[in-house]
Design a protein around this motif. Sequence first.
Motif, PDB file in Angstrom:
ATOM      1  N   PHE A 228       0.834  -1.208   0.000  1.00  0.00           N
ATOM      2  CA  PHE A 228       0.000   0.000   0.000  1.00  0.00           C
ATOM      3  C   PHE A 228       0.863   1.251   0.000  1.00  0.00           C
ATOM      4  O   PHE A 228       0.656   2.167  -0.798  1.00  0.00           O
ATOM      5  CB  PHE A 228      -0.946   0.000   1.195  1.00  0.00           C
ATOM      6  CG  PHE A 228      -1.587   1.342   1.445  1.00  0.00           C
ATOM      7  CD1 PHE A 228      -2.557   1.836   0.590  1.00  0.00           C
ATOM      8  CD2 PHE A 228      -1.200   2.121   2.532  1.00  0.00           C
ATOM      9  CE1 PHE A 228      -3.132   3.088   0.800  1.00  0.00           C
ATOM     10  CE2 PHE A 228      -1.769   3.364   2.755  1.00  0.00           C
ATOM     11  CZ  PHE A 228      -2.743   3.854   1.885  1.00  0.00           C
ATOM     12  N   PHE A 229       1.850   1.304   0.884  1.00  0.00           N
ATOM     13  CA  PHE A 229       2.676   2.504   0.980  1.00  0.00           C
ATOM     14  C   PHE A 229       3.546   2.715  -0.260  1.00  0.00           C
ATOM     15  O   PHE A 229       3.956   3.847  -0.540  1.00  0.00           O
ATOM     16  CB  PHE A 229       3.556   2.451   2.231  1.00  0.00           C
ATOM     17  CG  PHE A 229       2.848   2.878   3.484  1.00  0.00           C
ATOM     18  CD1 PHE A 229       2.120   4.050   3.532  1.00  0.00           C
ATOM     19  CD2 PHE A 229       2.917   2.114   4.633  1.00  0.00           C
ATOM     20  CE1 PHE A 229       1.465   4.454   4.684  1.00  0.00           C
ATOM     21  CE2 PHE A 229       2.268   2.504   5.808  1.00  0.00           C
ATOM     22  CZ  PHE A 229       1.540   3.683   5.823  1.00  0.00           C
ATOM     23  N   ALA A 230       3.823   1.663  -0.989  1.00  0.00           N
ATOM     24  CA  ALA A 230       4.598   1.804  -2.217  1.00  0.00           C
ATOM     25  C   ALA A 230       3.724   2.141  -3.415  1.00  0.00           C
ATOM     26  O   ALA A 230       4.224   2.622  -4.430  1.00  0.00           O
ATOM     27  CB  ALA A 230       5.371   0.514  -2.497  1.00  0.00           C
ATOM     28  N   SER A 231       2.432   1.904  -3.304  1.00  0.00           N
ATOM     29  CA  SER A 231       1.532   2.028  -4.442  1.00  0.00           C
ATOM     30  C   SER A 231       1.065   3.465  -4.658  1.00  0.00           C
ATOM     31  O   SER A 231       1.170   4.315  -3.765  1.00  0.00           O
ATOM     32  CB  SER A 231       0.301   1.150  -4.209  1.00  0.00           C
ATOM     33  OG  SER A 231      -0.583   1.778  -3.294  1.00  0.00           O
ATOM     34  N   PRO A 232       0.497   3.748  -5.835  1.00  0.00           N
ATOM     35  CA  PRO A 232      -0.073   5.079  -6.084  1.00  0.00           C
ATOM     36  C   PRO A 232      -1.220   5.414  -5.140  1.00  0.00           C
ATOM     37  O   PRO A 232      -1.549   6.587  -4.945  1.00  0.00           O
ATOM     38  CB  PRO A 232      -0.562   4.975  -7.537  1.00  0.00           C
ATOM     39  CG  PRO A 232       0.251   3.898  -8.144  1.00  0.00           C
ATOM     40  CD  PRO A 232       0.478   2.905  -7.052  1.00  0.00           C
ATOM     41  N   TRP A 233      -1.858   4.401  -4.557  1.00  0.00           N
ATOM     42  CA  TRP A 233      -2.997   4.660  -3.669  1.00  0.00           C
ATOM     43  C   TRP A 233      -2.589   5.406  -2.400  1.00  0.00           C
ATOM     44  O   TRP A 233      -3.440   5.962  -1.709  1.00  0.00           O
ATOM     45  CB  TRP A 233      -3.682   3.347  -3.301  1.00  0.00           C
ATOM     46  CG  TRP A 233      -4.312   2.673  -4.480  1.00  0.00           C
ATOM     47  CD1 TRP A 233      -4.938   3.278  -5.533  1.00  0.00           C
ATOM     48  CD2 TRP A 233      -4.365   1.272  -4.729  1.00  0.00           C
ATOM     49  NE1 TRP A 233      -5.384   2.337  -6.420  1.00  0.00           N
ATOM     50  CE2 TRP A 233      -5.058   1.085  -5.964  1.00  0.00           C
ATOM     51  CE3 TRP A 233      -3.915   0.151  -4.047  1.00  0.00           C
ATOM     52  CZ2 TRP A 233      -5.290  -0.160  -6.517  1.00  0.00           C
ATOM     53  CZ3 TRP A 233      -4.153  -1.105  -4.592  1.00  0.00           C
ATOM     54  CH2 TRP A 233      -4.833  -1.255  -5.806  1.00  0.00           C
ATOM     55  N   SER A 234      -1.315   5.419  -2.083  1.00  0.00           N
ATOM     56  CA  SER A 234      -0.858   6.125  -0.875  1.00  0.00           C
ATOM     57  C   SER A 234      -0.183   7.447  -1.212  1.00  0.00           C
ATOM     58  O   SER A 234       0.544   7.994  -0.384  1.00  0.00           O
ATOM     59  CB  SER A 234       0.114   5.244  -0.089  1.00  0.00           C
ATOM     60  OG  SER A 234       1.332   5.094  -0.802  1.00  0.00           O
TER      61      SER A 234
END
Length: 251
Positions: A228-234
């Motif tokens: 999650f923290f690496a993804s665009p969503w964060s």
Amino acid sequence: MRDQIVLVTGGARGLGAHLVQAFLGEGARVVINYLGSAGAASDAADQAGERAIALRADVRDPAQVAALVEQAGTHFGAPVTTVVNNALADFSFNGDARPNAEQLRWQHLSAQFEGTVRAALNTVQAALPGMRAAGFGRIINVGTNLFQNPVVPYHDYTAAKAALLSLTRTLSHDLGPHGVTVNMISGGLLRTTDASAATPEAVFDVIAAGTPLRRVTTPAEFADAALFFASPWSRAVTGQNLIVDGGLVKG
């Protein structure tokens, strides 16, 4: 995620191995850093083919870290964009074997600060030029829920992780203008890693009973939060500490 090159420190075994597999599963290219686990690191890299490389470096040594980041960039033809600071200096999660207040010495604390805070500083400084050039970066630090729930006398470990949380928040402010986010994931006791293998079974049972989910978090579940923290969503989340422990600790 497929555009990211992810450095996982201490990625050959334990939680690090689960983090490596999680990122590989999402198509990222991964640098598997190791210190003593050459065989496990090489095996993991071989299984991933061209999407992974195993590189040895003592993350407490800035020169070794700089060389690792440079070698990774040369190998993949692009800079490291994501750093997961997971490596843990020699430590066993067995409260009965840890120094209590009378036994605690500065060298216990110093060893953990070297392996946690200095190591994270080294990886950030080595990777930052590439992140700035790319206009993108993700720094993910591994913390602990013992900040909020210090139920076992891991004085040295907890103090170092608390300092890492402070560094997480100050770095987020410093690096935000460059498109770099900095966050921490704080797990509880994980079932099971190499470090938690020494934990008595009764401790696992007590922790499980105290969580809303009535079970102990797994390394794979912890790794999901790193994705999650690496993804665009964060992309709008930085300077945060996310507790991933099945709801044992609140806030």
